[in-house]
Design a protein around this motif. Structure first.
Motif, PDB file in Angstrom:
ATOM      1  N   LEU A  36      72.792  74.645  72.067  1.00  0.00           N
ATOM      2  CA  LEU A  36      71.763  75.467  71.425  1.00  0.00           C
ATOM      3  C   LEU A  36      70.703  75.924  72.429  1.00  0.00           C
ATOM      4  O   LEU A  36      69.691  76.482  72.038  1.00  0.00           O
ATOM      5  N   ILE A  89      72.851  68.791  69.472  1.00  0.00           N
ATOM      6  CA  ILE A  89      71.864  69.688  68.868  1.00  0.00           C
ATOM      7  C   ILE A  89      70.497  69.450  69.493  1.00  0.00           C
ATOM      8  O   ILE A  89      69.829  70.383  69.954  1.00  0.00           O
ATOM      9  N   LEU A  93      68.206  71.951  71.911  1.00  0.00           N
ATOM     10  CA  LEU A  93      66.832  72.326  71.567  1.00  0.00           C
ATOM     11  C   LEU A  93      65.895  72.000  72.715  1.00  0.00           C
ATOM     12  O   LEU A  93      65.011  72.790  73.068  1.00  0.00           O
ATOM     13  N   ILE A  97      63.279  74.542  74.734  1.00  0.00           N
ATOM     14  CA  ILE A  97      61.837  74.319  74.900  1.00  0.00           C
ATOM     15  C   ILE A  97      61.484  74.260  76.384  1.00  0.00           C
ATOM     16  O   ILE A  97      60.537  74.899  76.854  1.00  0.00           O
ATOM     17  N   TRP A 223      69.285  83.066  70.316  1.00  0.00           N
ATOM     18  CA  TRP A 223      69.651  82.528  69.008  1.00  0.00           C
ATOM     19  C   TRP A 223      70.567  83.494  68.274  1.00  0.00           C
ATOM     20  O   TRP A 223      71.504  83.085  67.592  1.00  0.00           O
TER      21      TRP A 223
ATOM     22  N   TRP B  86      69.698  69.900  59.647  1.00  0.00           N
ATOM     23  CA  TRP B  86      68.994  70.335  60.853  1.00  0.00           C
ATOM     24  C   TRP B  86      68.039  71.480  60.562  1.00  0.00           C
ATOM     25  O   TRP B  86      68.323  72.633  60.840  1.00  0.00           O
ATOM     26  N   ILE B  88      65.220  73.437  61.733  1.00  0.00           N
ATOM     27  CA  ILE B  88      64.401  73.655  62.927  1.00  0.00           C
ATOM     28  C   ILE B  88      63.463  74.841  62.702  1.00  0.00           C
ATOM     29  O   ILE B  88      62.896  75.373  63.627  1.00  0.00           O
ATOM     30  N   ILE B 148      70.846  75.556  60.975  1.00  0.00           N
ATOM     31  CA  ILE B 148      70.089  75.646  62.227  1.00  0.00           C
ATOM     32  C   ILE B 148      69.710  77.108  62.469  1.00  0.00           C
ATOM     33  O   ILE B 148      68.558  77.447  62.741  1.00  0.00           O
ATOM     34  N   LEU B 152      66.004  78.984  61.732  1.00  0.00           N
ATOM     35  CA  LEU B 152      65.314  79.534  62.892  1.00  0.00           C
ATOM     36  C   LEU B 152      65.031  81.025  62.737  1.00  0.00           C
ATOM     37  O   LEU B 152      63.942  81.509  63.077  1.00  0.00           O
ATOM     38  N   PHE B 283      57.784  73.565  66.424  1.00  0.00           N
ATOM     39  CA  PHE B 283      58.803  73.208  67.412  1.00  0.00           C
ATOM     40  C   PHE B 283      58.454  71.904  68.107  1.00  0.00           C
ATOM     41  O   PHE B 283      59.316  71.058  68.340  1.00  0.00           O
ATOM     42  N   ILE B 286      59.514  68.752  66.431  1.00  0.00           N
ATOM     43  CA  ILE B 286      60.889  68.269  66.612  1.00  0.00           C
ATOM     44  C   ILE B 286      60.885  67.155  67.659  1.00  0.00           C
ATOM     45  O   ILE B 286      61.527  66.110  67.497  1.00  0.00           O
TER      46      ILE B 286
END
Lengths: 305, 361
Positions: A36, A89, A93, A97, A223, B86, B88, B148, B152, B283, B286
């Motif tokens: 991802l 996952i 992520l 970030i 994405w 999930w 997010i 997911i 998003l 974010f 998370i």
């Protein structure tokens, strides 16, 4: 130049980064791994590619730097998700970030710098043909590379032994391992290929699409590339179609805004994201019953010590 | 002598507790290296990031102000992640919560109203966040659409909606054309707890949420169900639990908590709506959830730590001229190390004397 021709040309340039990033992730997922971090690798490719191009004055070196940055980022992911069998996952992520932050640091001193966009192909006679000329023979090199990538991936996955082995790892890693294939090594190569493609897509954004660097310039394209892979049911040709569909919507909403359609511009800007959701729903619903996703997708593999 | 790596049958509890501390230590070490690379003295850099936010009363209040939305969202996300859902898109649910809450404040603006306005805003925000979170939940259970990606994508949609509202219908007519709503009336703002500083009643509210969630997870059947569905879906099916209902429940809870965080930002921290109301809390939460081991009390500690990095980042921007992106790099590295440490503790490393054939017995 007619309006239709202009629209078609911009659709191609808007779709190309999506094609490149998505075809990379398709190979990763066919090997059974979900990364991802596409958005993070892509924006690092954009930042490093632009920085290198400004410093050396060479677009080619910029492209190489972008690809290199994407591969380097993917290696961090590989260390976590493959080496340590961590949750894929969460690892992806983290990569996004991290990439969004690091790209800001890399690009900080290049904000406001400008350079020429990559030149487009100019074949005598052919490019001057009406309509067909500019559309088919007047693109920048990335466009041809993106189509070439799709064709090569299709050929690799369906026509070569190595591609069959890669798909076996993605469908059932235990069986592939039992047959003696190096599951983790094959997945590592796939992840690196995905990283290189994401980096290349990023470099395209900052070197050809909008020839400057601005923080967060990928704007969710990574994405959307992930969504396109699902939309395409993990098939290369459908991926090409899906990417052009999304590129087309992006451009149509831009033209609609430019022509002053009496709809809030924010609603038009939201269209690509809304269409992504609708497309996911339609494609997922139609497939319920048989699942097109690779069997071992997202499941970590580790040899039992 | 050789190194033997073996998978542990059962990871001891103390190791699970120290692994986040290892992750923090590794992040600090990498941070020192990063500061050196940026031409800043590592000690000054680390001091500014991790110690300076704790040195005066004003900064401590700001830490609490930033930790509040983080812990609210992270508690909800923990429930989702524990049950293998999930979500997010908490950032979008935060925005919609703020919009719903602000709708009450904007509608009642300028008229004399009672003390019911703030509770109404909180309820509206939580309902808004929950409804928005139900979109990916229903798309997942009804159409098997990947939550997911859908959650998003909805973040972008929510941010554009907020942008339209503050530039269009809700723009303050006396605001010199700035894209922002009116300043909320005092009764539509969270009561401040101190004479100076922005600490307000949302901080104790967050503590209450942590306590309730901790009890829910540890002591109730629903909490047990959440954990079983995530860890052993087959066992959960045999127990007769419907994974779809659970998906709706955890998405609704986490959406409501993110919506509450949105009301906290709009009404407690800013007192109005602006195009950007959150520095990415949805974010960062998370990371908070994972650093807190998907445990409400752990999330509280983790939220305070990450809030410190937010304040530290602002201090470093002013004092050391470092870009705010350094904070994000820290946060990304932290999540890497948490995941790495959690994976490493699943193995036992022992050094065995003897030759490579292992024939010591």
């Amino acid at each position: 130049m007619t309006l239709l021709e202009a629209i078609l040309l911009t659709v191609i340039t808007a779709s190309t980064p999506l094609v490149i990033a998505a075809i990379g992730e398709l190979v990763v997922e066919r090997a059974g791994v979900v990364n991802l971090g596409v958005e993070g690798m892509m924006i690092m490719g954009a930042a490093c590619g632009f920085a290198a191009a400004i410093m050396t004055g060479s677009t080619f070196i910029g492209v190489l730097a972008g690809v290199g940055a994407g591969v380097a980022m993917s290696l961090i992911f590989a260390l976590l998700a493959l080496g340590l069998a961590a949750n894929q996952i969460a690892s992806g992520l983290a990569l996004t970030i991290f990439g969004l932050g690091l790209s800001g640091l890399v690009g900080a001193s290049f904000i406001g710098a400008k350079r020429e966009a990559m030149p487009k192909l100019d074949v005598p006679v052919l490019t001057d043909l009406p309509f067909v000329g500019p559309v088919v023979f007047g693109q920048d090199p990335f466009v041809y590379i993106s189509v070439l990538l799709v064709v090569s991936v299709w050929w690799f996955l369906t026509r070569t032994r190595a591609g069959l082995v890669l798909r076996a790892c993605g469908e059932n890693h235990t069986s592939a391992h039992a047959l003696g294939y190096r599951v983790l090594r094959i997945r590592l190569f796939a992840v690196m290929f995905g990283g290189g493609c994401a980096g290349l897509a990023g470099a395209y954004l900052s070197l050809a699409y909008t020839p400057f660097w601005s923080p967060g310039m990928t704007a969710g394209r990574g994405w959307i590339a992930l969504a396109i892979v699902v939309f395409a049911s993990w098939l290369p040709w459908r991926l090409l179609m899906g990417a052009y569909l999304f590129g087309g919507i992006t451009i149509l909403q831009l033209h609609a805004q430019g022509m002053g359609v009496r709809i809030p511009s924010q609603l038009l800007s939201a269209l690509p994201y809304l269409v992504t959701i609708v497309a996911l729903v339609v494609i997922s619903r139609r497939r319920s019953g048989w699942n097109a996703a690779p069997g071992a997708l997202g499941k970590p593999f580790s040899r039992d010590y | 002598m050789r190194l033997v790596i073996a998978r542990r049958q059962d990871v001891p509890g103390w190791l699970k507790l120290v692994s986040p501390l290892y992750a923090i230590a590794l992040t600090l070490l990498s941070g020192a290296a990063m500061f050196a690379a940026l031409g800043v003295s590592p000690t000054t850099g680390l001091y500014t990031y991790f110690v300076s936010p704790l040195t005066d009363a004003w900064a401590l209040q700001e830490v609490a102000v930033k930790a509040t939305p983080l812990v609210l969202i992270a508690v909800g996300l923990s429930l989702c992640y524990l049950s293998d859902n999930w979500n997010i898109g908490a950032e979008g649910q935060l925005v919609i919560g703020a919009v719903f809450g602000a709708a009450v404040a904007v509608a009642t603006h300028g008229a004399p109203n009672g003390p019911w306005v703030l509770p109404a805003m909180i309820v509206a925000g939580m309902v808004g966040g929950a409804l928005f979170a139900m979109i990916p939940a229903i798309l997942k259970t009804r159409f098997q659409a990947n939550e997911i990606l859908t959650s998003l994508m909805l973040v972008y949609v929510a941010e554009l909606l907020l942008d339209w509202l503050v530039r269009g219908p809700w723009r303050d007519p006396h605001g010199f054309n700035f894209p922002q709503t009116v300043m909320f009336e005092p009764e539509a703002q969270m009561t401040r707890l101190m004479d100076v500083g922005r600490l307000n009643i949302s901080a104790p509210l967050a503590l209450l949420v942590v306590a309730v969630a901790a009890i829910l997870l540890a002591r109730t059947l629903k909490g047990f169900e959440i954990r079983v569905v995530g860890e052993a879906p087959r066992a959960a099916r045999f127990a007769g639990w419907d994974p779809r209902t659970l998906t709706w429940t955890v998405f609704a809870i986490s959406g409501a908590l993110a919506g509450l965080a949105g009301v906290v930002e709009a009404s407690g921290t800013l007192g109005q709506l602006q195009p950007n109301i959150s520095p990415g809390y949805g974010f960062t939460a998370i990371i908070v959830a994972f650093l807190g081991r998907l445990n409400p009390i752990g999330c509280l500690a983790a939220a305070i730590f990450l809030a410190v990095t937010f304040i530290g980042g602002e201090n470093a921007q002013i004092a050391l001229r470092l870009p705010l992106d350094v904070t994000r790099v820290f946060q990304g590295m932290l999540l890497f190390y948490i995941l790495a440490c959690d994976a490493v503790i699943a193995f036992r490393f022992t050094i065995v004397r003897g030759d490579a054939s292992g024939a010591t017995a």
